[in-house]
Design a protein around this motif. Structure first.
Motif, mmCIF file in Angstrom:
data_model
loop_
_atom_site.group_PDB
_atom_site.id
_atom_site.type_symbol
_atom_site.label_atom_id
_atom_site.label_comp_id
_atom_site.label_asym_id
_atom_site.label_seq_id
_atom_site.Cartn_x
_atom_site.Cartn_y
_atom_site.Cartn_z
ATOM 1 N N GLY A 299 29.908 46.393 41.231
ATOM 2 C CA GLY A 299 29.118 45.378 40.544
ATOM 3 C C GLY A 299 28.331 44.539 41.530
ATOM 4 O O GLY A 299 28.265 44.843 42.733
ATOM 5 N N LYS B 281 36.851 45.057 36.456
ATOM 6 C CA LYS B 281 36.107 45.322 37.693
ATOM 7 C C LYS B 281 36.914 46.251 38.605
ATOM 8 O O LYS B 281 36.357 47.160 39.214
ATOM 9 C CB LYS B 281 35.774 44.021 38.414
ATOM 10 C CG LYS B 281 34.998 44.261 39.708
ATOM 11 C CD LYS B 281 34.553 42.963 40.325
ATOM 12 C CE LYS B 281 33.819 43.169 41.624
ATOM 13 N NZ LYS B 281 32.494 43.742 41.473
ATOM 14 N N HIS C 85 28.934 41.297 42.384
ATOM 15 C CA HIS C 85 29.718 40.317 43.132
ATOM 16 C C HIS C 85 31.004 40.918 43.652
ATOM 17 O O HIS C 85 31.533 41.868 43.084
ATOM 18 C CB HIS C 85 30.044 39.124 42.237
ATOM 19 C CG HIS C 85 28.835 38.410 41.733
ATOM 20 N ND1 HIS C 85 28.269 38.702 40.511
ATOM 21 C CD2 HIS C 85 28.072 37.449 42.295
ATOM 22 C CE1 HIS C 85 27.204 37.932 40.337
ATOM 23 N NE2 HIS C 85 27.064 37.169 41.403
ATOM 24 N N GLU D 78 26.961 41.728 35.306
ATOM 25 C CA GLU D 78 27.558 42.251 36.531
ATOM 26 C C GLU D 78 27.179 43.716 36.774
ATOM 27 O O GLU D 78 26.983 44.139 37.905
ATOM 28 C CB GLU D 78 29.085 42.092 36.462
ATOM 29 C CG GLU D 78 29.805 42.486 37.709
ATOM 30 C CD GLU D 78 29.626 41.513 38.861
ATOM 31 O OE1 GLU D 78 29.946 41.898 39.998
ATOM 32 O OE2 GLU D 78 29.164 40.374 38.658
ATOM 33 N N LEU E 282 33.426 36.967 41.644
ATOM 34 C CA LEU E 282 33.561 37.261 40.221
ATOM 35 C C LEU E 282 34.721 36.485 39.609
ATOM 36 O O LEU E 282 34.634 36.039 38.463
ATOM 37 C CB LEU E 282 33.735 38.756 39.978
ATOM 38 C CG LEU E 282 33.724 39.168 38.503
ATOM 39 C CD1 LEU E 282 32.397 38.788 37.840
ATOM 40 C CD2 LEU E 282 33.989 40.649 38.347
#
Length: 150
Positions: free
Chosen positions: A27, A17, A29, A87, A34
């Protein structure tokens, strides 16, 4: 070594991420959500896999131990792939496809290195896929609104 791998597993999704964030890709979250989602998914996956390994005691292809079924590495890889797919689906489905390619490669390499049977890898993929269906971090108001409009 196995202990370190199990502890480090949730960090993979977080690190991925961060790399995507550096490229300007966001993404669904934030980092905290996450991390909680990933940690919960990996914990549940690990507990499920360990429980079945303890009950089945299937011998590995190389004969080293009796904890072959199901493949924990494959389960973790498929759980991570599905987290990435969910995601980043709205951004690009290719992120999830890449995650699944890595997960399939993990399963293949476990068989290639004579550590798992095909059934171990398929079951591990199933555990990873099923266990990743995490609860949404949306608020109650958002959930109620989507239920009423859906």
């Amino acid at each position: 070594m196995i202990f370190i791998q199990k502890i480090a597993a949730p960090n993979f999704t977080f690190i991925f991420k961060q790399l995507l964030k550096l490229c300007g890709i966001k993404g669904l979250h934030d980092n905290v959500d996450l991390t909680i989602i990933s940690g919960t998914v990996y914990l549940l996956t690990g507990q499920s896999v360990y429980g079945v390994k303890t009950l089945t005691r299937v011998e590995r292809p190389d004969g080293s131990t009796r904890n072959s079924f199901p493949s924990g590495h494959t389960a973790t890889a498929f759980a991570g792939a599905e987290i990435l797919r969910r995601e980043y689906w709205d951004v690009s489905p290719w992120i999830g496809i890449a995650g699944y390619a890595v997960a399939a490669g993990t399963g293949f390499l476990r068989m290639y290195n004579n550590r798992h049977w095909l059934t171990d890898v398929v079951a591990g993929a199933g555990f990873g896929f099923v266990r990743q269906h995490y609860p949404s971090c949306r608020s109650t108001a958002e959930t109620d609104e989507s239920i009423q409009s859906g």
